[in-house]
Design an enzyme around this catalytic site. Structure first.
Site, mmCIF file in Angstrom:
data_model
loop_
_atom_site.group_PDB
_atom_site.id
_atom_site.type_symbol
_atom_site.label_atom_id
_atom_site.label_comp_id
_atom_site.label_asym_id
_atom_site.label_seq_id
_atom_site.Cartn_x
_atom_site.Cartn_y
_atom_site.Cartn_z
ATOM 1 N N GLY A 95 -11.613 -4.892 0.669
ATOM 2 C CA GLY A 95 -11.197 -6.286 0.673
ATOM 3 C C GLY A 95 -12.005 -7.206 -0.222
ATOM 4 O O GLY A 95 -12.196 -8.369 0.113
ATOM 5 N N ASN A 154 -11.105 -8.440 -3.137
ATOM 6 C CA ASN A 154 -10.215 -9.502 -3.600
ATOM 7 C C ASN A 154 -9.858 -10.450 -2.460
ATOM 8 O O ASN A 154 -9.662 -11.653 -2.680
ATOM 9 C CB ASN A 154 -8.945 -8.903 -4.219
ATOM 10 N N LEU A 180 -2.468 -0.242 -0.494
ATOM 11 C CA LEU A 180 -2.069 1.039 -1.078
ATOM 12 C C LEU A 180 -0.746 1.563 -0.552
ATOM 13 O O LEU A 180 -0.461 2.758 -0.646
ATOM 14 C CB LEU A 180 -3.175 2.077 -0.829
ATOM 15 N N HIS A 196 -3.538 -6.112 -10.196
ATOM 16 C CA HIS A 196 -3.661 -4.725 -10.665
ATOM 17 C C HIS A 196 -4.779 -4.648 -11.704
ATOM 18 O O HIS A 196 -4.853 -5.502 -12.602
ATOM 19 C CB HIS A 196 -2.341 -4.253 -11.283
ATOM 20 N N ASP A 202 4.445 -2.310 -9.987
ATOM 21 C CA ASP A 202 3.724 -3.013 -11.053
ATOM 22 C C ASP A 202 4.665 -3.545 -12.133
ATOM 23 O O ASP A 202 4.260 -3.763 -13.277
ATOM 24 C CB ASP A 202 2.664 -2.106 -11.713
ATOM 25 N N GLU A 237 -10.343 -9.859 -11.909
ATOM 26 C CA GLU A 237 -9.573 -9.892 -10.660
ATOM 27 C C GLU A 237 -9.957 -11.065 -9.760
ATOM 28 O O GLU A 237 -9.090 -11.801 -9.260
ATOM 29 C CB GLU A 237 -9.752 -8.582 -9.888
#
Length: 209
Positions: free
Chosen positions: A12, A14, A91, A110, A151, A181
């Protein structure tokens, strides 16, 4: 105020970047209201607890089908009145039913410059291993809307990151997170919350006329 759900599967980082951005006033039109994890052991759940964010664990393996999983996830999001869904190291490929229900309101980060090193099978360190194996000199991160193509949704933000001599997948992963990111995702979320908030206000004004 747009309620945000962050979907996670692991550490986690991000998710933490979003929490920090919200605390700093960087997401003025949004509030992180829910963390949903596909793993009961995800450290992201600890981050949620430490920051007073409601969390839930929904593991695909606990459901008899993808449709059943999609129904459960969609029901949870609607119960919590979620307006924006953020995939932060999630995921699990989202079922089409959920994508359709939240069209234009699901965003993903991504760790490459899409269309390079993306699609099914490209996640985590595998992305950076592929970049190094291919010999690219520049990589980066992409924030995009989610569509039925993995994506493949509309790109919102991209940022390039230099590949340095001696990089390993681990060092490259860390630098892409820090330089791209963690900066791009909060920006994109803030933008989307602003747009959704504006649309909601316009809708309410329309009903009042």
């Amino acid at each position: 105020m747009v309620k945000i759900a962050v979907l996670v599967s692991g550490g986690g980082t991000n998710f933490q970047a979003l929490i920090d951005a919200e605390k700093a006033g960087g997401i003025p039109d949004g509030k992180i209201a829910l963390c949903v994890s596909s793993s009961k052991n995800a450290y992201a759940l600890t981050r949620a607890a430490e920051n007073g964010i409601e969390a839930a664990v929904l593991r695909p393996r606990d459901f008899e089908s993808r449709d059943a999983y999609a129904e459960a996830l969609l029901r949870l999001l609607r119960e919590k009145e979620i307006g924006l869904v953020v995939l932060a190291g999630f995921l699990v490929i989202l079922p089409e039913k959920l994508i359709e229900a939240y069209r234009g309101r699901i965003v993903n980060v991504h760790p490459s410059l899409i269309p390079s090193f993306c699609g099914e099978g490209f996640y985590g360190l595998k992305v950076h291993e592929a970049a190094l194996s291919y010999g690219v000199r520049v990589t980066g991160a992409t924030v995009h809307l989610v569509s039925e193509v993995v994506d493949g949704g509309r790109i919102l933000y991209q940022k390039a990151v230099e590949v340095k001599a001696g990089d390993t997948p681990e060092t490259l992963q860390r630098r892409v997170m820090e330089e791209a990111e963690w900066k791009l995702l909060p920006l994109a979320v803030a933008d989307l919350c602003r747009e959704l908030s504006r649309e909601e206000k316009q809708g309410l004004q329309g009903k009042g006329n």
